[in-house]
Scaffold this motif. Structure first.
Motif, mmCIF file in Angstrom:
data_model
loop_
_atom_site.group_PDB
_atom_site.id
_atom_site.type_symbol
_atom_site.label_atom_id
_atom_site.label_comp_id
_atom_site.label_asym_id
_atom_site.label_seq_id
_atom_site.Cartn_x
_atom_site.Cartn_y
_atom_site.Cartn_z
ATOM 1 N N ASN A 184 0.823 -1.215 0.000
ATOM 2 C CA ASN A 184 0.000 0.000 0.000
ATOM 3 C C ASN A 184 0.856 1.263 0.000
ATOM 4 O O ASN A 184 0.477 2.277 -0.579
ATOM 5 C CB ASN A 184 -0.904 0.037 1.238
ATOM 6 N N ILE A 185 1.998 1.180 0.679
ATOM 7 C CA ILE A 185 2.856 2.352 0.884
ATOM 8 C C ILE A 185 4.294 1.965 0.532
ATOM 9 O O ILE A 185 4.743 0.857 0.854
ATOM 10 C CB ILE A 185 2.806 2.827 2.356
ATOM 11 N N HIS A 186 4.994 2.855 -0.133
ATOM 12 C CA HIS A 186 6.424 2.651 -0.384
ATOM 13 C C HIS A 186 7.181 3.868 0.124
ATOM 14 O O HIS A 186 6.776 5.013 -0.124
ATOM 15 C CB HIS A 186 6.715 2.446 -1.870
ATOM 16 N N LYS B 116 -5.890 6.027 6.918
ATOM 17 C CA LYS B 116 -5.728 4.742 6.228
ATOM 18 C C LYS B 116 -6.983 4.323 5.453
ATOM 19 O O LYS B 116 -6.897 3.546 4.501
ATOM 20 C CB LYS B 116 -5.293 3.654 7.200
ATOM 21 N N ASP B 117 -8.153 4.847 5.830
ATOM 22 C CA ASP B 117 -9.363 4.541 5.075
ATOM 23 C C ASP B 117 -9.318 5.181 3.677
ATOM 24 O O ASP B 117 -10.082 4.785 2.788
ATOM 25 C CB ASP B 117 -10.599 5.041 5.815
ATOM 26 N N LEU B 118 -8.433 6.162 3.505
ATOM 27 C CA LEU B 118 -8.304 6.840 2.212
ATOM 28 C C LEU B 118 -7.107 6.331 1.412
ATOM 29 O O LEU B 118 -6.825 6.865 0.335
ATOM 30 C CB LEU B 118 -8.165 8.351 2.436
ATOM 31 N N LEU B 119 -6.411 5.307 1.921
ATOM 32 C CA LEU B 119 -5.203 4.835 1.258
ATOM 33 C C LEU B 119 -5.460 4.434 -0.190
ATOM 34 O O LEU B 119 -4.691 4.788 -1.092
ATOM 35 C CB LEU B 119 -4.582 3.653 2.019
ATOM 36 N N LEU B 120 -6.506 3.680 -0.427
ATOM 37 C CA LEU B 120 -6.786 3.210 -1.783
ATOM 38 C C LEU B 120 -7.009 4.382 -2.729
ATOM 39 O O LEU B 120 -6.517 4.379 -3.869
ATOM 40 C CB LEU B 120 -8.004 2.286 -1.792
ATOM 41 N N GLU B 121 -7.720 5.398 -2.260
ATOM 42 C CA GLU B 121 -7.940 6.581 -3.089
ATOM 43 C C GLU B 121 -6.614 7.266 -3.405
ATOM 44 O O GLU B 121 -6.352 7.670 -4.556
ATOM 45 C CB GLU B 121 -8.871 7.552 -2.370
ATOM 46 N N TYR B 122 -5.735 7.401 -2.403
ATOM 47 C CA TYR B 122 -4.427 8.015 -2.614
ATOM 48 C C TYR B 122 -3.567 7.181 -3.559
ATOM 49 O O TYR B 122 -2.819 7.722 -4.382
ATOM 50 C CB TYR B 122 -3.706 8.196 -1.277
ATOM 51 N N GLN B 123 -3.665 5.856 -3.430
ATOM 52 C CA GLN B 123 -2.901 4.980 -4.299
ATOM 53 C C GLN B 123 -3.295 5.179 -5.761
ATOM 54 O O GLN B 123 -2.440 5.247 -6.650
ATOM 55 C CB GLN B 123 -3.108 3.514 -3.887
ATOM 56 N N LYS B 124 -4.576 5.261 -6.011
ATOM 57 C CA LYS B 124 -5.053 5.460 -7.385
ATOM 58 C C LYS B 124 -4.625 6.823 -7.920
ATOM 59 O O LYS B 124 -4.336 6.972 -9.119
ATOM 60 C CB LYS B 124 -6.570 5.306 -7.431
#
Length: 329
Positions: free
Chosen positions: A228-230, A295-303
């Motif tokens: 999820n994070i690098h 962390k609930d917004l991680l997927l949005e940030y990833q995209k």
């Protein structure tokens, strides 16, 4: 077009990455060879065109005659006292491509152009730390990242705990780096990031993490693909190749981007915002807590990371950076 790459070190595999990229997307076939200083584990599956400089100057001369372009990465693998070696590339179309710290790059340039009186056809510099701080005329180019490579495609997985990756090219602390005569660009924040992993991963167990070193390049990318994070680093004020790879893979990428780096990239790329989650060397524990709080917004940030790369680091844009220079020669 025949291109002979020369370097003292493997410079993150750029001769292979660049050749593969140009042949995949460009209209002109590139035939490339690469001479480097000494053998090492290349970490690439296809290395048939790497030639080690083992003292056989006749082979080197044959390749120089064969080449339409000599593409030097930082410095050629010639011995300083071997004038015949330096003389052999005079009169060729020569690109000098900067990858290292500004002081080192300036020294490479002075040695080639002043000490050995070699005329350069073009000077390239990757759009990172050295592009801002190296005071020499240069053409800025994107670091070669093929966002359409299957290993650089996103795999979005919502782990129970965020999975964080870190892939330092060295595990030295800052004092060790300085003793070697290197500066901030060579330091990958290893001490600080291991403290962060210890605090959030080992003690509080709110993340899982992987430190990836010494693996083949393709395996290296595979191990990072489902994270999820690098984390790149947050000491130099800039970013490295692993940042771009992480953004392409759709990760939240952490780096210590300073205002001067942001200003440069916004102007060079004609973008409004940058995709990195910025952390500072003196507040990284608190900064990371701020990210975990979202962390609930991680997927949005990833995209958003992947979308940014598609807009500002597309194959068409990277290709234009390099073919514009190659075609002039």
């Amino acid at each position: 077009m025949n291109v002979l790459h020369m370097a003292r070190t493997f410079v993150a595999g750029v001769p292979i990455r660049l050749t593969n990229f140009l042949n995949k997307y460009g209209s002109n076939k590139i035939h490339a060879k690469c001479i480097i200083k000494k053998p090492r584990d290349l970490y690439f599956s296809d290395n048939n065109d790497i030639i080690w400089d083992q003292g056989n100057f006749e082979i080197i001369k044959t390749l120089i005659n064969w080449a339409d372009i000599i593409h030097i990465h930082n410095s050629p693998p010639f011995k300083q006292e071997k004038k015949e070696e330096w003389e052999s590339i005079k009169g060729k179309s020569i690109i000098l491509h900067f990858h290292s710290e500004p002081n080192s790059c300036f020294g490479f340039h002075e040695n080639i152009t002043v000490n050995h009186n070699i005329k350069l056809s073009a000077m390239l510099c990757i759009a990172q730390y050295q592009a801002v701080h190296l005071e020499l005329p240069k053409t800025i180019v994107r670091n070669v990242v093929d966002i359409d490579d299957p290993l650089l495609q996103p795999i979005y997985i919502k782990h129970e705990k965020p999975l964080v990756t870190y892939s330092p090219t060295n595990t030295s602390d800052l004092e060790q780096i300085k003793k070697r005569g290197c500066g901030e660009w060579a330091y990958k924040s290893y001490t600080e990031i291991m403290k962060l992993f210890n605090f959030y991963g080992d003690q509080h167990k709110v993340i899982d993490y992987k430190v990836i070193t010494g693996t083949a390049y393709e395996e290296h990318l595979r191990q990072r693909q489902d994270a999820n994070i690098h984390i790149d680093e947050f000491n130099s004020g800039s970013y490295h190749l692993s940042s771009l790879e992480g953004l392409s893979q759709g990760k939240v990428v952490i780096a210590g981007i300073k205002p001067w780096m942001k200003e440069f990239l916004v102007e060079f790329l004609h973008c409004i915002t940058l995709p990195w989650f910025v952390m500072n060397n003196d507040s990284f524990i608190e900064d990371f807590s701020r990210l975990l709080g979202q962390k609930d917004l991680l997927l949005e940030y990833q995209k958003q990371s992947r979308t940014w790369m598609e807009e500002f680091w597309s194959p068409e844009l990277v290709l234009k950076d390099y073919t514009g220079v190659y075609n002039k020669l």
